[in-house]
Motif scaffolding. Structure first.
Motif, short mmCIF file in Angstrom:
data_model
loop_
_atom_site.label_atom_id
_atom_site.label_comp_id
_atom_site.label_asym_id
_atom_site.label_seq_id
_atom_site.Cartn_x
_atom_site.Cartn_y
_atom_site.Cartn_z
N ALA A 150 135.59 37.32 35.76
CA ALA A 150 135.55 36.15 36.64
C ALA A 150 136.89 35.42 36.59
O ALA A 150 137.63 35.53 35.61
CB ALA A 150 134.43 35.20 36.21
N TYR A 186 138.36 31.67 36.51
CA TYR A 186 137.77 30.38 36.18
C TYR A 186 138.82 29.39 35.65
O TYR A 186 139.96 29.76 35.41
CB TYR A 186 136.64 30.55 35.15
N VAL A 234 133.68 28.79 37.09
CA VAL A 234 134.10 29.88 37.96
C VAL A 234 134.53 29.30 39.30
O VAL A 234 133.87 28.41 39.85
CB VAL A 234 132.97 30.91 38.13
N ALA A 263 133.73 36.25 40.98
CA ALA A 263 133.22 36.93 39.79
C ALA A 263 132.52 38.20 40.23
O ALA A 263 132.10 38.32 41.37
CB ALA A 263 132.25 36.02 39.04
#
Ligand SMILES: NC(=O)c1ccc[n+]([C@@H]2O[C@H](COP(=O)([O-])OP(=O)(O)OC[C@H]3O[C@@H](n4cnc5c(N)ncnc54)[C@H](OP(=O)(O)O)[C@@H]3O)[C@@H](O)[C@H]2O)c1
Length: 318
Positions: A3, A5, A63, A107
């Protein structure tokens, strides 16, 4: 799951605040479903999140991302990223985007409300499909809902290279409008002409005719020119301010020409469905600047920050 983030936003160095790594997939609330994301796209909203502007500080990894297309069960889908406080009707004011509610979509696996899935047209690549839900949806609402654009009208698109701007150019051309664009970059002006714009001007240059509709995403750097370039009875539609948030407004021109200034934000789920149908029917391909693996997302964020892109800055997650 991999992901993109943010943990600690940085007002001055947003790209440095961007992290890529393995996180646990969030649990799906009741009525939500999992999507295996194949591609996503960046938006200025992600840069604001990296700067820590407009959202509360994260209490853990947050995220990023409001643009994604992927697979839910056996369906190829596009994710609608708005969580409106009022779930029905045309208004999307006070909307919350999925990343701001802790459900960003950059993600490998994300959870989204089951009703927020729109079928992906088979003719679009994953990156093209992932370009639609934020910038393209915003441009669609600006042109067709807020400005009620009709064929033959003249549209001025400021800042030709942006995601919303390239979308507005393509959509307006496909709708039969005559499109003028501005850009500081000769190369971007050339590319806008290749998309079907009739006229491409330097930023701030006098337009050969006045516009019925101006698509304004740049803010103070172009806003006065937008109002100056609007015909009597025309409309300036504003969805953002890449160059800042406070603009000078020439009031006599506004009232003497009876110009309307509309604010516009994102779009409804029905508008996303209409956009997808429009794109499919008119064989419009969303303009993708480039696609990189999620691991290289810093490059895309840097291009966005520098205003270097032409069209959507995408990432691949497959
Ligand atoms: N309200 C909403 O729902 C919504 C949704 C999506 C986006 N937005 C907002 O809309 C804006 C546009 O986003 P985007 O992702 O499409 O594009 P962007 O990457 O923010 O850039 C748009 C264009 O702005 C122009 N620009 C930037 N600084 C300028 C300056 N000082 N002078 C003249 N032109 C300048 C550049 O055009 P040239 O290089 O071609 O000159 C650039 O291509 C952002 O502020 C974003 O936050 C709002």
């Amino acid at each position: 799951m991999r992901a993109a983030y943010v943990v600690e936003p940085s007002a001055d160095h947003p790209v440095d605040a961007l992290r890529v790594g393995d996180l646990d997939a969030p649990p799906a609330p009741a009525g939500w479903v999992s999507v295996d994301v194949r591609a996503g796209a960046l938006n200025m909203h992600d840069i604001w999140s990296l700067r820590g502007v407009g959202v509360p500080p994260p209490d853990g990894p947050r995220v990023l991302g409001s643009d994604a297309a992927g697979v839910a069960g056996d369906r190829e889908v596009i994710v609608y990223p708005v969580l409106p406080t009022a779930p029905t009707g045309r208004t999307v004011t006070h909307a919350t985007l999925l990343p701001d509610a802790g459900h960003g979509v950059l993600a490998e696996r994300v959870v989204v409300p089951a009703a927020h899935l729109v079928p992906k047209p088979a003719g679009l690549s994953w990156a093209e499909a992932a370009s639609l839900p934020t910038a393209w949806l915003t441009a669609y609402r600006m042109l067709f809902t807020r400005a009620a654009l009709s064929p033959g009208q003249v549209v001025l698109v400021q800042g030709a290279g942006g995601g919303v701007a390239t979308a507005a150019t393509c959509l307006a051309v496909a709708a039969g409008a005559i499109v003028m664009v501005t850009s500081r970059s000769p190369a971007k002006r050339e590319r806008a002409l290749a998309l079907g714009a009739a006229v491409a001007l330097d930023s701030g240059e006098r337009t050969p005719e006045l516009a019925d509709v101006v698509v304004e995403t740049v803010g103070p750097a172009t806003f006065a020119h937008s109002v100056r370039s609007t015909r009597a009875g025309g409309a300036v539609v504003v969805c953002g301010g890449t160059s800042g948030f406070t603009a000078h407004l020439d009031l006599p021109r506004l009232f003497a020409r009876e110009i309307t200034v509309h604010g516009s934000t994102m779009g409804t789920l029905d508008e996303l469905r209409s956009l997808v149908e429009f794109v499919d029917t008119h064989h419009v391909r969303p303009v993708v600047d480039s696609v990189v693996d999620l691991a290289d997302i810093h490059r895309q964020a840097g291009r966005m920050l520098a205003g270097a892109g032409f069209g959507k800055l995408c990432v691949s997650l497959s």
